[in-house]
Design a protein around this motif. Structure first.
Motif, PDB file in Angstrom:
ATOM      1  N   ASN A 190       0.800  -1.224   0.000  1.00 22.74           N
ATOM      2  CA  ASN A 190       0.000   0.000   0.000  1.00 22.74           C
ATOM      3  C   ASN A 190       0.834   1.276   0.000  1.00 22.74           C
ATOM      4  O   ASN A 190       0.274   2.368  -0.026  1.00 22.74           O
ATOM      5  CB  ASN A 190      -0.933  -0.010   1.203  1.00 22.74           C
ATOM      6  CG  ASN A 190      -2.021  -1.056   1.083  1.00 22.74           C
ATOM      7  OD1 ASN A 190      -3.028  -0.838   0.411  1.00 22.74           O
ATOM      8  ND2 ASN A 190      -1.816  -2.213   1.709  1.00 22.74           N
ATOM      9  N   ALA A 191       2.154   1.126   0.042  1.00 21.55           N
ATOM     10  CA  ALA A 191       3.035   2.299   0.029  1.00 21.55           C
ATOM     11  C   ALA A 191       2.917   3.016  -1.319  1.00 21.55           C
ATOM     12  O   ALA A 191       2.676   2.382  -2.344  1.00 21.55           O
ATOM     13  CB  ALA A 191       4.470   1.860   0.297  1.00 21.55           C
ATOM     14  N   PRO A 192       3.070   4.330  -1.323  1.00 19.07           N
ATOM     15  CA  PRO A 192       3.483   5.190  -0.206  1.00 19.07           C
ATOM     16  C   PRO A 192       2.327   5.707   0.649  1.00 19.07           C
ATOM     17  O   PRO A 192       2.557   6.522   1.545  1.00 19.07           O
ATOM     18  CB  PRO A 192       4.157   6.352  -0.933  1.00 19.07           C
ATOM     19  CG  PRO A 192       3.355   6.493  -2.189  1.00 19.07           C
ATOM     20  CD  PRO A 192       3.002   5.091  -2.595  1.00 19.07           C
ATOM     21  N   ASN A 193       1.101   5.258   0.354  1.00 22.50           N
ATOM     22  CA  ASN A 193      -0.065   5.820   1.049  1.00 22.50           C
ATOM     23  C   ASN A 193      -0.292   5.122   2.380  1.00 22.50           C
ATOM     24  O   ASN A 193      -1.348   4.532   2.629  1.00 22.50           O
ATOM     25  CB  ASN A 193      -1.295   5.712   0.160  1.00 22.50           C
ATOM     26  CG  ASN A 193      -1.037   6.209  -1.247  1.00 22.50           C
ATOM     27  OD1 ASN A 193      -1.055   5.446  -2.185  1.00 22.50           O
ATOM     28  ND2 ASN A 193      -0.744   7.496  -1.376  1.00 22.50           N
ATOM     29  N   VAL A 194       0.714   5.180   3.248  1.00 24.36           N
ATOM     30  CA  VAL A 194       0.653   4.543   4.558  1.00 24.36           C
ATOM     31  C   VAL A 194       0.969   5.583   5.626  1.00 24.36           C
ATOM     32  O   VAL A 194       1.854   6.421   5.453  1.00 24.36           O
ATOM     33  CB  VAL A 194       1.608   3.333   4.660  1.00 24.36           C
ATOM     34  CG1 VAL A 194       1.173   2.233   3.716  1.00 24.36           C
ATOM     35  CG2 VAL A 194       3.044   3.740   4.367  1.00 24.36           C
ATOM     36  N   ALA A 195       0.234   5.545   6.707  1.00 24.56           N
ATOM     37  CA  ALA A 195       0.382   6.519   7.788  1.00 24.56           C
ATOM     38  C   ALA A 195       1.100   5.867   8.961  1.00 24.56           C
ATOM     39  O   ALA A 195       0.490   5.122   9.738  1.00 24.56           O
ATOM     40  CB  ALA A 195      -0.985   7.042   8.222  1.00 24.56           C
ATOM     41  N   ILE A 196       2.395   6.108   9.066  1.00 18.10           N
ATOM     42  CA  ILE A 196       3.201   5.606  10.182  1.00 18.10           C
ATOM     43  C   ILE A 196       3.087   6.643  11.297  1.00 18.10           C
ATOM     44  O   ILE A 196       3.716   7.705  11.258  1.00 18.10           O
ATOM     45  CB  ILE A 196       4.677   5.415   9.793  1.00 18.10           C
ATOM     46  CG1 ILE A 196       4.806   4.650   8.477  1.00 18.10           C
ATOM     47  CG2 ILE A 196       5.437   4.735  10.930  1.00 18.10           C
ATOM     48  CD1 ILE A 196       4.269   3.244   8.521  1.00 18.10           C
ATOM     49  N   HIS A 197       2.268   6.378  12.303  1.00 21.11           N
ATOM     50  CA  HIS A 197       1.970   7.392  13.313  1.00 21.11           C
ATOM     51  C   HIS A 197       3.165   7.588  14.241  1.00 21.11           C
ATOM     52  O   HIS A 197       3.689   6.623  14.802  1.00 21.11           O
ATOM     53  CB  HIS A 197       0.745   6.986  14.129  1.00 21.11           C
ATOM     54  CG  HIS A 197       0.083   8.122  14.823  1.00 21.11           C
ATOM     55  ND1 HIS A 197       0.679   8.796  15.874  1.00 21.11           N
ATOM     56  CD2 HIS A 197      -1.110   8.736  14.626  1.00 21.11           C
ATOM     57  CE1 HIS A 197      -0.128   9.758  16.292  1.00 21.11           C
ATOM     58  NE2 HIS A 197      -1.224   9.746  15.547  1.00 21.11           N
ATOM     59  N   PRO A 198       3.608   8.855  14.432  1.00 25.47           N
ATOM     60  CA  PRO A 198       4.774   9.102  15.305  1.00 25.47           C
ATOM     61  C   PRO A 198       4.491   8.877  16.785  1.00 25.47           C
ATOM     62  O   PRO A 198       5.429   8.776  17.583  1.00 25.47           O
ATOM     63  CB  PRO A 198       5.105  10.581  15.049  1.00 25.47           C
ATOM     64  CG  PRO A 198       4.376  10.939  13.802  1.00 25.47           C
ATOM     65  CD  PRO A 198       3.150  10.075  13.770  1.00 25.47           C
ATOM     66  N   GLY A 199       3.201   8.836  17.175  1.00 22.74           N
ATOM     67  CA  GLY A 199       2.860   8.623  18.576  1.00 22.74           C
ATOM     68  C   GLY A 199       2.932   9.888  19.406  1.00 22.74           C
ATOM     69  O   GLY A 199       3.331  10.959  18.945  1.00 22.74           O
ATOM     70  N   ARG A 200       2.520   9.748  20.645  1.00 25.67           N
ATOM     71  CA  ARG A 200       2.612  10.820  21.628  1.00 25.67           C
ATOM     72  C   ARG A 200       2.729  10.148  22.997  1.00 25.67           C
ATOM     73  O   ARG A 200       2.283   9.019  23.161  1.00 25.67           O
ATOM     74  CB  ARG A 200       1.383  11.724  21.581  1.00 25.67           C
ATOM     75  CG  ARG A 200       1.582  12.991  22.396  1.00 25.67           C
ATOM     76  CD  ARG A 200       0.548  14.047  22.066  1.00 25.67           C
ATOM     77  NE  ARG A 200       0.833  15.267  22.790  1.00 25.67           N
ATOM     78  CZ  ARG A 200       0.948  16.457  22.213  1.00 25.67           C
ATOM     79  NH1 ARG A 200       0.814  16.599  20.913  1.00 25.67           N
ATOM     80  NH2 ARG A 200       1.201  17.529  22.936  1.00 25.67           N
ATOM     81  N   PHE A 201       3.291  10.817  23.953  1.00 28.49           N
ATOM     82  CA  PHE A 201       3.643  10.203  25.238  1.00 28.49           C
ATOM     83  C   PHE A 201       4.521   8.979  24.980  1.00 28.49           C
ATOM     84  O   PHE A 201       4.135   7.835  25.218  1.00 28.49           O
ATOM     85  CB  PHE A 201       2.381   9.819  26.025  1.00 28.49           C
ATOM     86  CG  PHE A 201       2.662   9.551  27.494  1.00 28.49           C
ATOM     87  CD1 PHE A 201       3.916   9.692  28.036  1.00 28.49           C
ATOM     88  CD2 PHE A 201       1.636   9.161  28.338  1.00 28.49           C
ATOM     89  CE1 PHE A 201       4.170   9.446  29.370  1.00 28.49           C
ATOM     90  CE2 PHE A 201       1.865   8.901  29.685  1.00 28.49           C
ATOM     91  CZ  PHE A 201       3.137   9.047  30.193  1.00 28.49           C
ATOM     92  N   VAL A 202       5.715   9.244  24.447  1.00 32.24           N
ATOM     93  CA  VAL A 202       6.577   8.185  23.924  1.00 32.24           C
ATOM     94  C   VAL A 202       7.709   7.804  24.872  1.00 32.24           C
ATOM     95  O   VAL A 202       8.574   7.009  24.505  1.00 32.24           O
ATOM     96  CB  VAL A 202       7.157   8.588  22.553  1.00 32.24           C
ATOM     97  CG1 VAL A 202       6.040   8.860  21.559  1.00 32.24           C
ATOM     98  CG2 VAL A 202       8.077   9.798  22.661  1.00 32.24           C
ATOM     99  N   SER A 203       7.731   8.363  26.097  1.00 34.61           N
ATOM    100  CA  SER A 203       8.797   8.034  27.051  1.00 34.61           C
ATOM    101  C   SER A 203       8.427   6.747  27.767  1.00 34.61           C
ATOM    102  O   SER A 203       7.738   6.774  28.778  1.00 34.61           O
ATOM    103  CB  SER A 203       8.981   9.180  28.065  1.00 34.61           C
ATOM    104  OG  SER A 203       9.273  10.386  27.415  1.00 34.61           O
TER     105      SER A 203
END
Length: 746
Positions: free
Chosen positions: A328-341
């Motif tokens: 499905n690339a390049p239409n893929v959403a690799i989420h960077p996240g939040r609260f990553v510690s």
């Protein structure tokens, strides 16, 4: 709280919140003044007030308030908003109960008892400000500006934070929203693509959503959830790696029940498989990446078999995930996240997410990572003065290098705590806490208490008597977000399939303040006058601060009010690749600093015998500890049941609803108890709780002793070596039932 929605019901229900319509306008024939259609007639005295910006969480949705006889009776999403629209979450609607919380701080107070067990005496603002100014100035005069440490958080803390950094001159500032939440993410992406990522993935238009530890649906950030819903409705596949069956995992096409701490190994295995099998975007890699050969060599050990063994998941499932991303690339959403510690190896994991996005060619394309091209509004704050860098705790003068070279802005918390407690390399004698509840945000509560014990003076500014305020000498009551001007919110149309638009709004009060609460400009300026910095004050009032910022884009408070609180303008095409964009798959600067230049897995300790790893996360109707005293939200979710694997529960004699306490691997016991949630939706080697419960300050009459404080059990420190940020999921616990400590079977 159980999540019983099916994927279909989730989509059908949530789609109702996705609609957003602009306000119509009504023009008075007699005056020619354009009025909002919200200003309708009704009950005598009722009116709609525009300009609200929520701060029940950091997502800051745009609000209108329904006001009757000067009292707020309801909060709603602003219909003109192209961000959250008419929708707000449970927390947003419950903001009224923060505004009128009977426990709210009302007057300046002086502690005439001892820190940690205070006895409060009401004093005047003059007396409070005189003492704060005199004590802080005395610290600077005797020891230097570096002898003040500052712990700010929230929109209202920005102006005073800059005062202490820029005018006073201390380096010892640490903000939890960076160090315990997204700081590692931002610095890792900057080291990879030279940009902080935000949550900038085009979920409505993607073909595959890829989440590692991301549990959308439990954080309830409205515009973000709306994007997520749109993506699922449009047929996007969802891949979720998470040790437990989160709200996102419940909607997933592939749920990867990964072993905690091995996420980087999982990502390296996926990338090595893509490279070895020529399933990466060769043209994109050729055009936009640097260091591919070193990168490929650095990850080649991560075969499917090795990754499966380390991550404790099937090799075939890793292959399935990689194939789905490649197809499905390049239409893929690799989420960077939040609260990553998480585990103290987090910089490398975030680098791996950025690199995976790169080899899939998923930058600046529909359905991939797309930066929000919002308008630029010039901020107004204290002028930056030159200050002596000899007192920067994050700098090793003997080696002439930073201790944590990829630290987020500010100073890593433990460097400040260690310096304050030991007095080395210099004394820290005064502490300013502005809106940050250190005891619920930073690992090892005892160490934070020791910091306060070492101080000559502690000043706290807050809305509620949170746990940390019990350690103050002077406690100052601040206006809530519903009673003040300040925050400038700007952004872009989130649904990138629509016409591109941008917006600018500013927080404006929905009701007048009560009692003797003051805003941050007044408090900070009055302290600055007493510390000898009156000539450096940049603005005299909070309204002046907002108007000066808005003037940089030819707006004003008056104009925003006339535009229903939100100025909307044409946006820019976000799918334009910058000419200078480059992805550093191998970063020689990181290697020169003594760390791996290619994303590298760093193993974390395994569970001690008889213990489960303690995991925690967000609750759908709470924002960690800051909403625990809210009566409405407390009634919706009064405690934080601990998730225990059903097979483990059967072996150790636990049933659903049992009451349990905890003891961690360092012998620290929970002060309170909670109930057991028996579920197949969590790994056998983990337990899970919502974070933020277990307040101990008796002045928080609703939140005190409600549930268990996961933070009180997070005593083992694991610091990310590149950034200096604390890992928050490195502690292990046993459960206690009826006084008996229960061993968790291996």
């Amino acid at each position: 709280m159980a999540f019983n929605l099916t994927r279909r019901k989730f989509l059908q229900t949530a789609s109702l919140a996705a609609a957003s319509v602009p306000l119509s306008k009504v023009v008075s024939a007699s005056t020619g003044v354009t009025k909002s259609a919200l200003d309708t007639t009704g009950t005598a005295g009722d009116k709609t007030v525009v300009g609200g910006i929520c701060e029940m969480c950091f997502w800051r949705c745009q609000l209108v308030g329904k006001v009757r006889d000067g009292r707020l009776i309801k909060l709603e999403g602003n219909p003109k908003s192209i961000d959250n629209g008419t929708a707000i979450c449970a927390r947003g609607g419950a903001g009224m109960k923060l505004l009128y919380d009977v426990d709210r701080l009302k007057y300046p107070m002086k502690n005439v008892g001892k820190r940690g067990a205070p006895k409060w005496k009401r004093i005047s603002w003059k007396e409070a400000l005189d003492e704060c100014g005199a004590r802080l100035k005395s610290t600077v005069d005797q020891y230097g500006a570096h002898a003040i440490c500052v712990f700010p958080h929230g929109a209202s803390a920005k102006y005073p934070m800059h005062y202490f950094e820029r005018a006073v001159g201390t380096h010892n500032v640490s903000e939890s929203s960076f160090f315990q939440c997204r700081g590692i993410r931002d610095t890792a992406y900057i080291a990879t693509i030279d940009k902080a990522p935000g949550e900038k993935v085009d979920m409505p238009n993607t073909k595959v959503l890829f989440f590692v530890g991301v549990h959308l649906g439990e954080n309830v950030h409205i515009s973000h959830i709306k994007q997520y819903i749109q993506g699922l409705q449009n047929g996007a596949k969802l891949i979720v790696a998470d040790p437990r069956f989160s709200a996102s995992a419940a909607k997933a096409d592939i749920w990867v029940q990964i072993k905690p701490g091995t996420d980087t190994a999982y990502l390296l295995t996926i990338m090595n498989y893509l490279v070895k099998n020529n399933k990466y975007d060769k043209a994109f890699v050729e055009d936009y990446t640097d260091g591919f050969e070193e990168f490929a060599e650095g990850i080649e050990e991560w075969t499917l078999e090795k990754g499966a063994k380390v991550c404790d998941i099937p090799a075939e499932q890793i292959k399935e995930v990689a194939d789905m991303l490649a197809a499905n690339a390049p239409n893929v959403a690799i989420h960077p996240g939040r609260f990553v510690s998480w585990h103290g190896n987090d910089f490398q994991r975030q680098r791996a997410l950025a690199c995976l996005t790169g080899i899939l060619g998923a930058y600046y394309v529909k359905g991939g990572w797309v930066p929000a091209k919002g308008p630029k509004v010039k901020g107004v704050s204290w002028a930056r003065e030159d200050h002596d860098s000899d007192y920067d705790l994050n700098y090793d003068h003997q080696k002439d290098e930073k201790i944590y070279p990829f630290s987020p802005p500010g100073t890593p918390t433990d460097l400040i705590r260690d310096c304050a407690i030991t007095g080395k390399p210099y004394p820290i004698k005064s502490c300013v806490v502005w809106g940050q509840n250190l005891l619920q945000t930073i690992p090892n509560q005892q160490k934070t208490k020791d910091l306060f014990k070492a101080m000559d003076f502690v000043m706290c500014v807050d809305v509620l008597p949170t746990d940390v305020t019990a350690w103050a000498d002077i406690l100052l009551p601040e206006l809530s977000y519903l009673e003040r001007y300040d925050y400038i919110k700007k952004g872009t149309q989130w649904d990138l399939s629509k016409e591109h638009q941008q917006y600018i709004s500013a927080r404006m009060p929905l009701v007048a303040p009560m009692f003797e609460r003051k805003d941050q400009i007044y408090i900070c300026n009055e302290i600055a006058k007493r510390m000898g910095h009156e000539d450096k004050i940049p603005v005299k009032t909070i309204e002046e601060l907002v108007d000066k910022s808005l003037a940089s884009v030819n707006l004003s408070i008056k104009q925003l009010k006339a535009e229903d609180g939100i100025h909307i303008m044409p946006g820019k095409d976000p799918y334009v690749m910058p000419e200078d964009f480059e992805i550093r798959l191998y970063n020689d600067d990181i290697e020169d600093a003594g760390y791996p230049g290619v994303p590298t897995y760093v193993a974390v300790p395994d569970n001690p015998k008889g213990f489960a790893r303690l995991l925690f996360g967000r609750a759908p109707v709470h924002t960690f500890n800051r909403s625990q005293n809210n009566v409405w939200l407390h009634n919706a979710m009064p405690d934080n049941p601990v998730w225990v694997n059903d097979e483990v529960a059967a072996k150790i004699g636990l049933t659903d609803g049992d009451t349990v306490g905890f003891v961690n691997s360092e012998g620290v016991k929970s002060a309170t108890t909670t109930t057991v949630k028996v579920t197949a939706g969590i790994r056998k080697d983990c337990v899970y709780m919502y974070h933020g419960y277990g307040s101990v300050n008796p002045l928080m009459t609703t939140g005190v002793d409600a549930g268990v404080s996961a933070q009180s059990l997070i005593t083992k420190l694991a610091v990310d070596p590149e950034t200096g940020c604390h890992g928050m999921r490195n502690n292990f616990v046993k459960l206690i039932k009826n006084g008996k400590v229960l061993d968790i079977p291996a």
